[in-house]
Design an enzyme around this catalytic site. Sequence first.
Site, mmCIF file in Angstrom:
data_model
loop_
_atom_site.group_PDB
_atom_site.id
_atom_site.type_symbol
_atom_site.label_atom_id
_atom_site.label_comp_id
_atom_site.label_asym_id
_atom_site.label_seq_id
_atom_site.Cartn_x
_atom_site.Cartn_y
_atom_site.Cartn_z
ATOM 1 N NE ARG A 58 -2.067 1.835 3.684
ATOM 2 C CZ ARG A 58 -2.722 2.103 4.810
ATOM 3 N NH1 ARG A 58 -3.972 1.722 4.971
ATOM 4 N NH2 ARG A 58 -2.120 2.725 5.792
ATOM 5 C CB CYS A 60 -1.415 5.632 2.946
ATOM 6 S SG CYS A 60 -2.802 6.546 3.681
#
Length: 122
Positions: A100, A102
């Site tokens: 991920r 972010c």
Amino acid sequence: MNVIDTKKAPGAIGPYSQGFEVNGIVYTSGQIPVNPENGEVPEGIAAQAEQSCKNVGAILEAAGSNFEKVFKTTCFLADMGDFTAFNEVYAKYFVSKPARSCVAVKTLPKGVLCEIEASAVK
């Protein structure tokens, strides 16, 4: 290439598709927390993260995939101060713990607090 289109997620608000499936890989467009049934955006980061996750899930389902098959996400937050609350909701959906990114951004469409895009196998 196959275009993914479902009424269970908000329609595109620009010249793009909800997602694509290419060679067994599903790519979703970024999903903001618009409720596809009424076009409304819930208040607060937890409710908005929940709706964004549901929207991603609807596109994955339409493509023949699911959260457990997600291998990469990109998450956008309007305020990095919402990181912990966002993660609490995100963790309920993205159980495979995909790779991920972010990041905090200055603004998001419709003034929402978060946006999520995902890549998954079918």
